[in-house]
Write a protein that holds these residues in place. Structure first.
Motif, short mmCIF file in Angstrom:
data_model
loop_
_atom_site.label_atom_id
_atom_site.label_comp_id
_atom_site.label_asym_id
_atom_site.label_seq_id
_atom_site.Cartn_x
_atom_site.Cartn_y
_atom_site.Cartn_z
N LEU A 11 0.87 -1.00 -0.05
CA LEU A 11 0.09 -0.15 -0.07
C LEU A 11 0.78 1.28 -0.21
N GLN A 12 0.34 2.36 -0.31
CA GLN A 12 1.08 3.68 -0.42
C GLN A 12 0.51 4.57 0.55
N LEU A 13 1.32 5.14 1.39
CA LEU A 13 0.92 6.09 2.41
C LEU A 13 1.03 7.41 1.92
N ILE A 93 4.14 0.75 2.34
CA ILE A 93 3.87 -0.22 3.65
C ILE A 93 3.13 -1.41 3.15
N SER A 94 3.42 -2.53 3.56
CA SER A 94 2.86 -3.69 3.50
C SER A 94 1.43 -3.82 4.08
N TYR A 95 0.47 -4.64 3.68
CA TYR A 95 -0.71 -4.40 4.01
C TYR A 95 -0.76 -4.93 5.83
N CYS A 98 0.45 -2.55 7.88
CA CYS A 98 -0.77 -1.38 8.10
C CYS A 98 -1.59 -1.68 9.22
N VAL A 99 -2.22 -3.02 8.87
CA VAL A 99 -3.33 -3.66 10.00
C VAL A 99 -2.69 -3.45 11.41
N VAL A 100 -1.23 -4.05 11.69
CA VAL A 100 -0.86 -3.83 13.09
C VAL A 100 -0.65 -2.54 13.46
N GLN A 101 -0.36 -1.51 12.42
CA GLN A 101 -0.35 0.05 13.03
C GLN A 101 -1.69 0.51 13.25
N ALA A 102 -2.73 0.02 12.49
CA ALA A 102 -4.15 0.53 12.78
C ALA A 102 -4.47 0.06 14.10
N PHE A 103 -4.04 -1.29 14.21
CA PHE A 103 -4.71 -1.92 15.82
C PHE A 103 -4.23 -1.14 16.74
N THR A 172 -5.18 1.12 -3.44
CA THR A 172 -3.77 0.97 -2.54
C THR A 172 -3.49 2.18 -1.89
N LEU A 173 -4.10 3.47 -2.10
CA LEU A 173 -3.75 4.59 -1.26
C LEU A 173 -4.24 4.91 -0.06
#
Length: 312
Positions: A11-13, A93-95, A98-103, A172-173
């Motif tokens: 994904l792209q931040l 960033i890998s998906y 990204c999930v870990v960061q969101a959690f 992906t954004l």
């Protein structure tokens, strides 16, 4: 016709929109803030555990707050610092990351509320039932309150992210400086009605429970203080409760500002900075406010500084 990339791992931040002149000042400000947060909060935790005088329910419950601040910033800020120095096209960033960061991000915000709620209960018992405080606030009760604060947050956030990761992705954004739940489910082309309903319910329940707990406990504390003729009780209530209340007001103001800015898309850049300040500001102020207001912590720090001065 718009091109879609289905279930892409990368994904792209979008990141922060900063001018070339402000990149390094923003980077240094975030870096020094991060270092201060880590050192100050870790120092408070170490201080409470090494000083036996601070082995009291109030301080043991407070330990959850700096620990949560360290955890919440350790995942978000280092990644943000790296992205600031990179061009937008390279902010990948890998998906799964990204999930870990969101959690972690949502755990940080939710646990901040639940921890301050159990701290409010501690202050209520200490002031409204001082003779039974030792019998109620045992080590077992402190453990139960701590597990409850983290357990409730874990369940609420787990369901929140669980509803999101079930969705297929066609974009992906990430239109945010870091990953969060809203950014993730906006990647999907499927219906997100359930996500919106649960997200709204989640927010209402959390804020209602948080604000309700604070209002009820502090109303009862105020009634006890007004009807009591004990100056020592009123003084104790003012010192301990003012600290807790200031921490809560800072956190609730930051959270409300963030929610309000979500309703105004034209202020998206301000919202991005506000999301970062939601992590930085309360986490920087918590150890300062509690350290300055706490008589026991001030006493230990003054004793430590005196011994350092004498030792040479």
């Amino acid at each position: 016709m718009e091109n879609y990339t289905y279930n892409s791992i990368m994904l792209q931040l979008e990141g922060l929109q900063t001018s070339e002149e402000s990149v390094y000042p923003v980077f240094l400000l975030l870096l020094f803030s991060y270092i201060f947060i880590m050192v100050a909060n870790a120092g408070i935790i170490v201080l409470i555990f090494i000083d036996k005088n601070l082995h009291q329910p109030m301080y043991l419950l407070f330990c959850n707050l700096p620990f949560n601040d360290i955890l919440g910033n350790s995942i978000m800020v280092p990644r943000l610092l790296v992205d600031i120095l990179q061009p937008p096209s390279e902010r990948l960033i890998s998906y799964y990351e990204c999930v870990v960061q969101a959690f972690t991000t949502h755990m940080f915000g939710t646990t901040s509320h639940t921890v301050l709620m159990i701290m409010a209960f501690d202050r209520y018992v200490a002031i409204c039932n001082p003779l039974r405080y030792g019998a109620i606030m045992t080590n077992k009760m402190v453990m139960k309150l701590t597990v409850s604060a983290w357990g409730v947050a874990l369940i609420l956030v787990g369901i929140l992210l669980g509803l999101t990761i079930r969705l297929n992705r066609c974009r992906t954004l990430i239109t945010n400086p870091y990953c969060d739940n809203a950014s993730l489910f906006k990647l999907s082309c499927e219906s997100v009605v359930i996500n919106n309903i649960y997200g709204l319910t989640f927010t209402v329940v959390l804020f209602s429970g948080s604000i309700g707990t604070i209002v009820i406990t502090y109303t009862k504390i105020t009634v006890v203080c007004l009807t009591s003729k004990s100056k020592s009780l009123n003084s104790k209530a003012l010192k301990t409760c003012s600290t807790h209340l200031v921490l809560y007001l800072i956190m609730i103001f930051s959270g409300m500002s963030l929610i309000a800015l979500h309703r105004f898309p034209q202020y998206s850049d301000y919202r991005k900075y506000c999301t970062i300040l939601f992590h930085i500001v309360p986490c920087s102020l918590n150890p300062i406010i509690y350290g300055v207001q706490s008589k026991e912590i001030r006493k230990y720090l003054s004793k430590f500084s005196v011994s350092k001065t004498i030792s040479p």
